[in-house]
Motif scaffolding. Sequence first.
Motif, mmCIF file in Angstrom:
data_model
loop_
_atom_site.group_PDB
_atom_site.id
_atom_site.type_symbol
_atom_site.label_atom_id
_atom_site.label_comp_id
_atom_site.label_asym_id
_atom_site.label_seq_id
_atom_site.Cartn_x
_atom_site.Cartn_y
_atom_site.Cartn_z
ATOM 1 N N ASP A 14 8.054 5.321 -13.002
ATOM 2 C CA ASP A 14 8.105 4.129 -13.847
ATOM 3 C C ASP A 14 9.562 3.668 -13.932
ATOM 4 O OD1 ASP A 14 8.134 2.356 -16.059
ATOM 5 O OD2 ASP A 14 8.142 4.036 -17.476
ATOM 6 N N ILE A 48 6.754 2.179 -9.667
ATOM 7 C CA ILE A 48 5.993 1.123 -10.341
ATOM 8 C C ILE A 48 6.909 0.440 -11.349
ATOM 9 C CG2 ILE A 48 3.782 2.319 -10.079
ATOM 10 C CD1 ILE A 48 4.007 3.091 -13.062
ATOM 11 N N ASN A 49 6.445 -0.681 -11.906
ATOM 12 C CA ASN A 49 7.192 -1.443 -12.904
ATOM 13 C C ASN A 49 8.548 -1.891 -12.368
ATOM 14 O OD1 ASN A 49 5.052 -1.151 -14.640
ATOM 15 N ND2 ASN A 49 5.974 0.481 -15.855
ATOM 16 N N CYS A 60 7.422 0.725 -21.825
ATOM 17 C CA CYS A 60 7.603 1.506 -20.606
ATOM 18 C C CYS A 60 9.038 2.021 -20.602
ATOM 19 C CB CYS A 60 7.327 0.670 -19.351
ATOM 20 S SG CYS A 60 8.421 -0.742 -19.125
ATOM 21 N N ILE A 74 1.597 0.101 -17.465
ATOM 22 C CA ILE A 74 1.767 -0.239 -16.053
ATOM 23 C C ILE A 74 1.627 -1.748 -15.895
ATOM 24 C CG2 ILE A 74 0.812 0.011 -13.733
ATOM 25 C CD1 ILE A 74 -0.070 2.791 -14.483
ATOM 26 N N THR A 79 3.108 -2.013 -8.481
ATOM 27 C CA THR A 79 2.219 -0.855 -8.493
ATOM 28 C C THR A 79 1.273 -0.873 -7.306
ATOM 29 O OG1 THR A 79 2.293 -0.732 -10.893
ATOM 30 C CG2 THR A 79 0.444 0.331 -9.806
#
Length: 200
Positions: A14, A48-49, A60, A74, A79
């Motif tokens: 993340d 991701i992100n 997040c 998410i 992603t």
Amino acid sequence: GERKERRKRTILVDCACGVGYPKIQLIRQHLQLLRLDDGCNVVNIHPINGSEDGPLNDRCGAEFVQKNRLPPTIYGASTAKSTNKKLNVGIMKTPYHYMASLDGDADRIVFHYQKHSDGISNNDWLEFRLLDGDKISVLISSFIQEEIRHLQKIFSSNDDNGGKEGKTNASQVKCGIVQTAYANGSSTSYLKNIVKTQVI
């Protein structure tokens, strides 16, 4: 001999919709070039992100995860691109073996994962586990100490057949941990008494 089956290791990263995403992508590309003797990747990283996926550090990132003891939200496009599969946008309800969260400027990281509680297989009852800085330092120190002890045994065995130079060099290798005043006292005690690492 029969080749042992390896567990496929995947880590979801993340990036808090911040600046860390391009660097994690670069690390991912380098790791994809590395192969174990059975042809498998050393580890699979899925960032991701990304910076254009959502608001910076909003539900997040490392601070959110650590303070709330919750998995990150998410956000969208990155992603699907990095994992080659669709993960539901929103709070994670799927257990992932390994996960890491950076903060927005990528100078902090925590590791975490979710697992089913004992006897419960429903994904609505996932247990969140956080590996913060104290736990990370214990794990890394334990690994390094184990490697040092292994090297010392090798050199000691070699010295039985000859000189003392190897033993001297191995005995000079030390491992230490620098902790701040904010460190968990239990981790300090564990490092000193169990891991046998010098704590400063």
